[in-house]
Design a protein around this motif. Sequence first.
Motif: not given
Length: 325
Positions: A169-189
């Motif tokens: 398995p590999t860890w992938f940094l998610l691309i934030p959904d455009p609706v939540y792109r600016e939320e700090l809690q999403v950008v490191t998911a």
Amino acid sequence: DESAEETAYRGRMMLFASCEKPKPEESLQVMRLPLILSKSEIDARAPKATNFALRCDLYDGSDIPCGPLESVFVMVALGPYERRSTSCAVTDGVVRFESEQPGKEGYYEQLEELRASMPEEVAQQYDIFVHVYIEGPFGERRIGYKRFATQAFMRDIEEGNIPTESPVPTWFLLIPDPVYREELQVVTAMLQFSLVFGPQKVVDSIPRKRVRIPKLKNYELTAKIYQAQGLVPSDDNGLADPYVRIALAGASKETHTVKASLNPIWYEPLVIRTLLPGNLDYAPKISISVYDADPAPLNMSMLKEYTKDMTDNVIARALAPPDTR
């Protein structure tokens, strides 16, 4: 498709168009009727199709922004075909996808195999999407995704690089959904999973091994933050007020904020204590994010800690070790 990492579409149309110069005797004012094909003619022009299969094994998620009454699930899509994971609780931003099959408790979840008939030409095939959703009392929302073109999978098979067992398995940094792109809690998911894709006969020949969820141990991370250069301006004055956040397995620490600078110097150590698998191959990556600090509403400093997710902007982010896919 070089834009595969930059788009969030969920559908695609395959079409053919042609343009030809009108004959000299034809007036440009005359509208030519479109070519109408019979079903047999359409079938004759359709690309040759082959049966393909897709496997997805889910492991862990990290830095997933989930409330106390919410849970997370993953949706894997290959064109119109989808497979949904079980809904899992999130603890301090960490989620482990445990199988719910009887007798398979304590093992990571394996989604049911997806099968689809698609053209043999990779440019005409569906892209693979891995969507991450949060669901709660008021519905569900997609917070991020990862998109894969099938070209890389097919190239490996053509070159004879067919795995003899389930891939690591590999860890992938998610691309934030455009609706939540600016939320700090999403950008490191980020999400840890593995994919196997190819012609159905090839995929059927690859053994699929279940992996037991490992026990966790105490670890300590020390990050020494020195400086940055040439940051992107984020404020009206052409500067920024940058600070750095280090996150690992749901735990995070931040540096102090450097005022009005694009070349900040912090020289600050950050220490994080957290729980990680004994086998660090399954441990999440370290996320390093640079943010621009903005004033709290009404310039009330006492509210800053509670409003930074709404006021601060992301300048840059990275993973350690870096994401190479």
